[in-house]
Design an enzyme around this catalytic site. Structure first.
Site, PDB file in Angstrom:
ATOM      1  N   SER A   1       0.833  -1.195   0.000  1.00 39.97           N
ATOM      2  CA  SER A   1       0.000   0.000   0.000  1.00 39.97           C
ATOM      3  C   SER A   1       0.876   1.257   0.000  1.00 39.97           C
ATOM      4  O   SER A   1       1.706   1.409  -0.885  1.00 39.97           O
ATOM      5  CB  SER A   1      -0.979  -0.047   1.175  1.00 39.97           C
ATOM      6  OG  SER A   1      -2.019   0.893   1.021  1.00 39.97           O
TER       7      SER A   1
ATOM      8  N   GLU B   1      -9.222  -5.509  -4.179  1.00 36.31           N
ATOM      9  CA  GLU B   1      -8.547  -4.536  -3.327  1.00 36.31           C
ATOM     10  C   GLU B   1      -9.514  -3.716  -2.471  1.00 36.31           C
ATOM     11  O   GLU B   1      -9.406  -3.671  -1.251  1.00 36.31           O
ATOM     12  CB  GLU B   1      -7.712  -3.580  -4.194  1.00 36.31           C
ATOM     13  CG  GLU B   1      -6.478  -4.199  -4.819  1.00 36.31           C
ATOM     14  CD  GLU B   1      -5.286  -4.270  -3.884  1.00 36.31           C
ATOM     15  OE1 GLU B   1      -5.427  -3.929  -2.694  1.00 36.31           O
ATOM     16  OE2 GLU B   1      -4.211  -4.681  -4.350  1.00 36.31           O
TER      17      GLU B   1
ATOM     18  N   HIS C   1      -7.669  -5.735  -0.015  1.00 42.22           N
ATOM     19  CA  HIS C   1      -6.469  -4.977   0.301  1.00 42.22           C
ATOM     20  C   HIS C   1      -5.924  -5.402   1.662  1.00 42.22           C
ATOM     21  O   HIS C   1      -6.679  -5.620   2.612  1.00 42.22           O
ATOM     22  CB  HIS C   1      -6.821  -3.484   0.325  1.00 42.22           C
ATOM     23  CG  HIS C   1      -5.641  -2.586   0.410  1.00 42.22           C
ATOM     24  ND1 HIS C   1      -4.684  -2.506  -0.578  1.00 42.22           N
ATOM     25  CD2 HIS C   1      -5.246  -1.698   1.371  1.00 42.22           C
ATOM     26  CE1 HIS C   1      -3.767  -1.618  -0.235  1.00 42.22           C
ATOM     27  NE2 HIS C   1      -4.085  -1.119   0.946  1.00 42.22           N
TER      28      HIS C   1
END
Length: 477
Positions: A175, A303, A382
């Site tokens: 990320s 995600e 995610h």
């Protein structure tokens, strides 16, 4: 057994022996970013006499939810080594957190299991939020990235004392950590500090200097101050975090100037300032800025589900208008949750894929992957890759993602990730063929792993004409 010790450039340190691993926590790599050093580039730490006890993590950088005022240095490194006398590959982790938060002390980042694969694992804290990324007059840009460079310089200078080989350094992150790694690959100051990089879910947000300055003015305006380092220096870190939280809660009010950034949860991203970060990563890599660095880059299939799970559905029309104006998503995906899919593509999936394209175009070697194994409700969302890569499948973030008892498939996928990542760090490649624009071979991490042509081809085609670059300021006050 005796406690492990090492002598580094700033003094002697004492760690702990834990399950056969030498572990050192909270070693300063820079002086505390307080007082006159608050908004400066990191400064090397002062040497110390005697043996410094390094059993506990350093404090986190100022951020939302921090429970204690910052009084010491948050700029510290942590090391897990299976062999202090070895010459092992080194894996240095950069945490995520939307450039607003992050703490290497989080249990999911414990390096013991990964280091058990025969590598030295290093984690560290860097400044986040306004302390690290606000574009302030009188302060260097991207102080959080400069912290990362300083930590990598510490690795270069001192990791050999912990059994690591400074000539075999792999940076990896997820990320905002992956976005940081993409930036590091484009930064002249970071050249030569690592030879391999793994970028897990690269966010596509990099700010132009005018946009970053406008965001900083709005941030300082929450305190009734100008966006000058000198004016903000007397403001406590806690108050500055509060101002950033207040701004984040009303980002949509700035849509006319900040555009799509106003639809994101964070007012911070790396700034393409022309100096610290001279160019955005895609253009820099496509021109060969990091052609000597091998890269693994990929993303998770679902995600954005992490952020939409268990929340009211967003109107797809508004999301399409903000993130993908003019793209025929409804025709391409008639049955999909478009609000989730479009955000996944814009924020993580397409920026990650295009980084592979850019690196290949610049003469570098890239490998791509997608995590397709998922969990009920969240899918392959995610951050699911973080506990899998570290092999920490219970507690904290892992418990939220995997439940109280991680399924057997999670154990297998985790082992698969660790073997691929550490083989790559050793210089053996991750176990599948490099990415080429002609075939786009992609490794799927799943209960039944496979190597296939890039599986999100429909999204790739939709975004083929889009240029990812530093985001602009759309208008003046």
């Amino acid at each position: 057994m005796t406690e492990p010790k090492a002598t580094i450039t700033t003094g002697r340190v004492r760690g702990r022996r834990e399950n056969g691993m030498a572990v050192f926590r909270g070693i300063p790599y820079a002086r505390p970013p307080l007082g006159d050093l608050r908004f400066t580039a990191p400064v090397r730490p002062d040497p110390w006499d005697g043996v410094r006890d390094c059993a506990a993590f350093g404090p986190p950088p100022p951020q939302h939810g921090a429970t204690e005022p910052l009084t010491g240095s948050c700029l510290t490194v942590n090391v897990w080594s299976p062999d202090l006398g070895g010459r092992l590959p080194v894996m240095v982790y950069v945490y995520g957190g939307a450039y607003r938060s992050g703490d290497a002390a989080e249990s999911v980042y414990d390096g013991a299991t990964l280091a058990g694969e025969g590598v030295v694992v290093v984690t560290f804290n860097y400044r986040v939020g306004a302390e690290g990324f606000a574009q302030l007059v009188g302060a260097p840009a991207d102080r959080g990235l400069l912290d990362q460079v300083a930590a990598l310089e510490w690795v270069r200078d001192d990791v050999a004392r912990f059994g690591g080989d400074p000539a075999r350094v792999t940076v990896f992150g997820e990320s905002a950590g992956a976005g940081s790694i993409a930036a590091l690959m484009a930064m002249p100051r970071a050249a030569g500090l690592f030879g391999r990089a793994i970028a897990q879910s690269v966010p596509g947000t990099y700010f132009s200097a005018p946009l970053a300055a406008d965001v900083a003015a709005a941030l300082a305006g929450e305190l009734g101050l100008p966006p000058h380092a000198e004016a903000l220096a007397p403001v406590t870190p806690e108050r500055l975090v509060g101002a950033a939280d207040a701004l984040a809660a009303k980002m949509l009010a700035y849509e006319d100037r900040w555009g799509v950034v106003a639809h994101t949860p964070t007012p911070f991203s790396p700034v393409v300032d022309g100096d610290v970060l001279p160019r955005d990563p895609w253009s820099a890599l496509s021109d060969g800025a990091a052609r000597d660095v091998e890269l693994i880059v990929g993303h998770n299939r679902d995600e954005y589900r992490l952020f939409t799970y268990d929340t009211p559905a967003e109107p797809a029309d508004a999301v399409l208008a903000a993130f993908a104006p003019g793209l025929p998503y409804r025709d391409a995906f008639p049955d999909a949750d478009l609000a989730e899919l479009v955000r996944s593509d814009w924020l993580f999936r397409m920026p990650s894929l295009r980084l592979a394209d850019a690196h290949a175009a610049g003469g570098g070697r890239a490998y791509t992957y997608e995590l397709t194994w998922g969990v009920p409700g969240l899918g392959a969302c995610h951050a699911l890759d973080v506990p899998l890569v570290f092999g920490n499948l219970d507690g904290g973030m892992a418990r939220f993602l995997l439940g109280d008892a991680p399924p057997d498939e999670a154990v297998a996928v985790s082992r698969d990730f660790r073997r691929a990542w550490t083989a790559f760090a050793r210089g053996e490649g991750p176990g599948w063929a490099p990415y080429e624009p002609g075939n786009r071979l992609t490794r799927l991490f799943d209960a039944e792993p496979a190597v296939v042509p890039y599986p999100e081809e429909t999204s790739r085609r939709l975004w083929a004409a889009h240029t990812f670059a530093a985001l602009p300021l759309l208008g003046a006050h």
